[in-house]
Design a protein around this motif. Structure first.
Motif, PDB file in Angstrom:
ATOM      1  N   ARG A   1      -8.118  67.901   0.902  1.00 41.37           N
ATOM      2  CA  ARG A   1      -6.808  67.875   1.552  1.00 41.37           C
ATOM      3  C   ARG A   1      -6.380  66.441   1.886  1.00 41.37           C
ATOM      4  N   LEU A   2      -5.204  66.103   1.426  1.00 41.45           N
ATOM      5  CA  LEU A   2      -4.620  64.789   1.723  1.00 41.45           C
ATOM      6  C   LEU A   2      -3.960  64.842   3.098  1.00 41.45           C
ATOM      7  N   LEU A   3      -4.250  63.816   3.930  1.00 39.91           N
ATOM      8  CA  LEU A   3      -3.692  63.744   5.277  1.00 39.91           C
ATOM      9  C   LEU A   3      -2.686  62.608   5.429  1.00 39.91           C
ATOM     10  N   GLY A   4      -2.764  61.631   4.560  1.00 38.60           N
ATOM     11  CA  GLY A   4      -1.838  60.505   4.632  1.00 38.60           C
ATOM     12  C   GLY A   4      -2.266  59.399   3.688  1.00 38.60           C
ATOM     13  N   TYR A   5      -1.405  58.403   3.522  1.00 44.97           N
ATOM     14  CA  TYR A   5      -1.737  57.284   2.642  1.00 44.97           C
ATOM     15  C   TYR A   5      -0.808  56.106   2.940  1.00 44.97           C
ATOM     16  N   CYS A   6      -1.237  54.929   2.492  1.00 47.15           N
ATOM     17  CA  CYS A   6      -0.433  53.719   2.621  1.00 47.15           C
ATOM     18  C   CYS A   6      -0.601  52.917   1.346  1.00 47.15           C
ATOM     19  N   GLU A   7       0.379  53.013   0.458  1.00 50.42           N
ATOM     20  CA  GLU A   7       0.286  52.323  -0.833  1.00 50.42           C
ATOM     21  C   GLU A   7       0.216  50.809  -0.660  1.00 50.42           C
ATOM     22  N   GLN A   8       0.968  50.268   0.301  1.00 50.21           N
ATOM     23  CA  GLN A   8       0.994  48.821   0.486  1.00 50.21           C
ATOM     24  C   GLN A   8      -0.383  48.274   0.855  1.00 50.21           C
ATOM     25  N   GLN A   9      -1.145  49.048   1.613  1.00 44.13           N
ATOM     26  CA  GLN A   9      -2.476  48.617   2.045  1.00 44.13           C
ATOM     27  C   GLN A   9      -3.594  49.282   1.242  1.00 44.13           C
TER      28      GLN A   9
END
Length: 353
Positions: A138-146
């Motif tokens: 399960r994906l909870l969140g992400y930050c492509e920039q970091q």
């Protein structure tokens, strides 16, 4: 005058007894079949919401643990502010993995460590977003920039530790041929999902040896399997003539499929440009070896192997086109499980009938 012998009434056992016993036996068989149908129905692969939405939340939202309501995937700002790293629990060629905490829930924070592999990292994130289902962590969140991904934490870890887990007193009751076969069914279900995913036919390329395969999957606390690492998941499109190659280096060994090995012998050194591409049937070739690991050496596992011999022989066909689909393998596994549970529940049924 000759006397007739007195009439003696002979008692015969009632004829109803055998028929009653047979009726009871048939009723038991019917009840068992009904139980098996209901029990195994949850393993039946169907399309629809149950397959595509593990937490019954809309796309872009999640819920788990103590979180009762659907929350949107955490953004860069929320991850930086609300997620606290606890310790590093793993490191690979692409990313480092940290056990972390978010609102009193254990979570997993993955961060890129090799900038040269950022495309692989972003591809894994793209796959993770698009393939959210009951088969995928399960994906909870992400930050492509970091280059950061936040996923659900599963304390039992990857499948590499399966045998050790099953020897822990708490889980020894799970160490049966029945539970192990169901784990193999879970694994084949994941392969089937990838081969018929919303994005098309995907090949699990991070699978050049058994240890590597096992490291890509997680064991949940209720003993199911989730695919965790989707960095190497190329797309096959046969109608458009699009096949794949798992990396640019020579693959060797019996674990990888024949079509993944250099076909031109030792006289001609390996050259990636000359290596023919292949399709998703490479995943089918590997199923018997992975299932053999799952079955282990518990009582009854050799009987299961015997029943799976035919489908596994088909998986090992040299010609990829002759191998079964993942769905056909799953159907065969389901039939074997049904048969063995029936025989275990009603031993001697055939002889009595």
């Amino acid at each position: 005058m000759e006397k007739k012998p007195p009439f003696v009434r002979r008692e015969f056992p009632p004829r109803e007894a055998p028929s009653i016993s047979l009726a009871l036996l048939l009723a038991a068989v019917l009840l068992l079949n009904a139980f098996l149908y209901l029990y195994l129905n949850k393993f039946h692969i169907t399309s629809g919401r149950a397959e595509t939405d593990p937490g019954l939340c809309p796309f872009g939202y999640f819920k788990f643990g103590t979180v009762k309501n659907c929350s949107p995937w955490l953004s860069c700002k929320a991850i930086n502010r609300e997620v606290r790293k606890l310790k590093c629990v793993g490191e690979g060629a692409v990313k480092k993995v940290f056990l972390s905490e978010w609102k009193e829930n254990k979570v997993v924070l993955s961060q890129l460590i090799n900038s040269e592999l950022k495309e692989d990292f972003l591809h894994g994130l793209k796959m993770l977003r698009a393939l959210q289902s009951k088969y995928v962590v399960r994906l909870l969140g992400y930050c492509e920039q970091q280059f950061t991904i936040l996923t659900e934490y599963h304390p039992l870890g990857s499948l590499r530790g399966l045998n050790e887990t099953l020897h822990i007193p708490k889980y020894k009751g799970m160490n049966t041929w029945h539970r192990r076969l169901m784990l193999a069914m879970d694994y084949v279900s994941v392969i089937r999902y990838l081969h018929s995913s919303p994005l098309g036919t995907l090949v699990m390329c991070d699978s050049n040896d058994l240890d590597k395969v096992l490291s890509q999957y997680l064991l949940t606390s209720d003993f199911h399997i989730l695919v965790n690492d989707l960095d190497a998941l190329p797309l096959v499109n046969k109608s458009a003539g699009r096949l794949v190659k798992c990396g640019h280096r020579e693959l060797q060994g019996e674990f990888v499929a024949p079509e993944q090995r250099w076909p031109y012998g030792e006289d001609l050194p390996f050259k990636d440009d000359l290596m023919p591409p292949y399709d998703e049937k490479t995943d089918i070739w590997k199923i018997p070896d992975v299932t053999n690991f799952f079955l282990g050496h518990v009582e009854g596992s050799d009987i299961v192997r015997l029943h799976l011999f035919g489908i596994h022989a088909a998986c090992k066909k040299k010609d990829p086109a002759e191998r079964p689909s993942a769905q056909e393998v799953l159907d065969a596994y389901r039939k074997v499980l049904t048969l063995l549970i029936r025989e275990a529940a009603l031993p001697g049924t055939r002889e009595m009938l």
